[in-house]
Every structure is written in C-alpha cells, then in structure tokens.
Design a protein around this motif. Structure first.
Motif: not given
Lengths: 119, 119
Positions: A63, A73-74, A85, A87, A103-107
């Motif tokens: 998006q 954006s994502e 991912r 952001v 940002f790089w969010p991790e599981p």
C-alpha cells in the motif's frame, strides 16, 4: 511527479536495480533513518547499502498512502523464502524524496495472556 | 471528526484509559490486525486487550499523516523505562475508525557489512 507516483517509481526502480533511476528520485540532501538500529544514511550511503544488500531480494508494494508532502508505504521484501516487511515514511520537496524514516517489523509470538480475545 | 483528529483523539483516550471514549471512536465492525503475530481482534477484543495490557504504559504521538479515509500514525509507548514504537494504519468511514493494521518494530543490531556507509 506527485508523491504517490514518486514512491511507487522508487520501489519499482529498486526492484529493477535501476540505480541511476533511484538516484534521480532522491534529493541531493536526502537522508534515510532506520530508527530501530539508529542508522542514518545520506544519499550516497543509501544507494550503496541498497546496491550491496546481500541476496536476491524482491519487492512487492502492499500500500501507498499519500498526503501532501508526506507519503507512507508498506512493502514486502522476499529473500530466500523469507518475507520481510518495510513501513516507510517519505517526505518530498520539489518532486524529489528528501527524507525516509523506515521501519522493519519482525514477526513475534502471540503472548499467552491475550490469546483468548483474538478472532 | 476528520481522520487526523479522530486518530489523535483515540490515542489521547487510550492514554487516559477512557474506554467509553475509545469505544465511541470505533465502528461496530472495527477490526484490528497485528500482522507480525497474525493476531486479529474485533471491537470487543481490541478494547479488552488494551484494557488488560499489563503495566503502566504511556503513549506519545510522534506523527499523524492523514489522506482521505486513511490515517497513519507513529507513537511511542513507554513502559517501565522501555520505549516501544507503534506504526498504525487506520481506515475510517462516517467519522469512525473501521480498521487498524498495526506494526510494533523492535530495535535491532547494526549489521557489520553496512556499518562503514552510515553517517
């Protein structure tokens, strides 16, 4: 180029490894900040890190949300079967990207205490 | 209420533990998704998880970016000396929040290979 198109073009240029195009989209004073590791890169550093980023990574835009001089954006980045991912908060000026806060969010594991309230 | 104000009001209501106010801002069909843990909550579940979230947490709004029916915010959540960060993609309709897609990026170590190109 308006914000949404600028950011979409950037991700496509990154995916294509079209570094002259990436360079063209960034303002001379461009700065990238990765708050999670407290890393900062100028335009040359940002280009270098992306060029040298190890592995055969591929980008899919999920998006893009544009508001005046800011675009968020994502994207999904696939690398060796793993999906990361990003952001990305972009700022722009005079048709170029001037700033990126990314940002790089991790599981993570679901904590037990809230498991019963999920759908 | 327009999008930016709606999201700002939500964060202030969360910080104030004003749960009736939070409830009022969410549409009946509200859904929250945390992609990192693949958790999904409906309105009741979202309220419950936030009410029960352990510890004396405090929220600071860093930025709110609004575009039509979408709003993105970045907030800091302080809890016992630790600062977490949330990036939240909201969707709205008829003055209520209908959807939240939220990321909680964690700090990470700087990889050695790119250290030389940082500012």
């Amino acid at each position: 180029m308006e914000g949404k198109q600028l950011v979409t073009t950037l991700w496509h240029a990154m995916e294509a490894r079209d570094w002259p195009k990436v360079e063209e989209l960034l303002a001379a004073g461009f700065v990238c900040v990765w708050p999670q590791s407290d890393e900062r890169f100028d335009k040359a550093g940002f280009l270098r890190v992306n060029r040298e980023y190890p592995g055969d990574w591929h980008i899919r835009i999920c998006q893009v949300i544009a508001a005046d001089m800011q675009v968020v954006s994502e994207v999904e980045v696939t690398l060796a079967g793993r999906i990361d991912r990003a952001v990305s908060f972009f700022e722009l000026e005079a048709g170029k990207l001037t700033r990126l806060r990314e940002f790089w969010p991790e599981p993570f594991e679901v904590p037990e205490w809230r498991r019963r309230w999920a759908l």
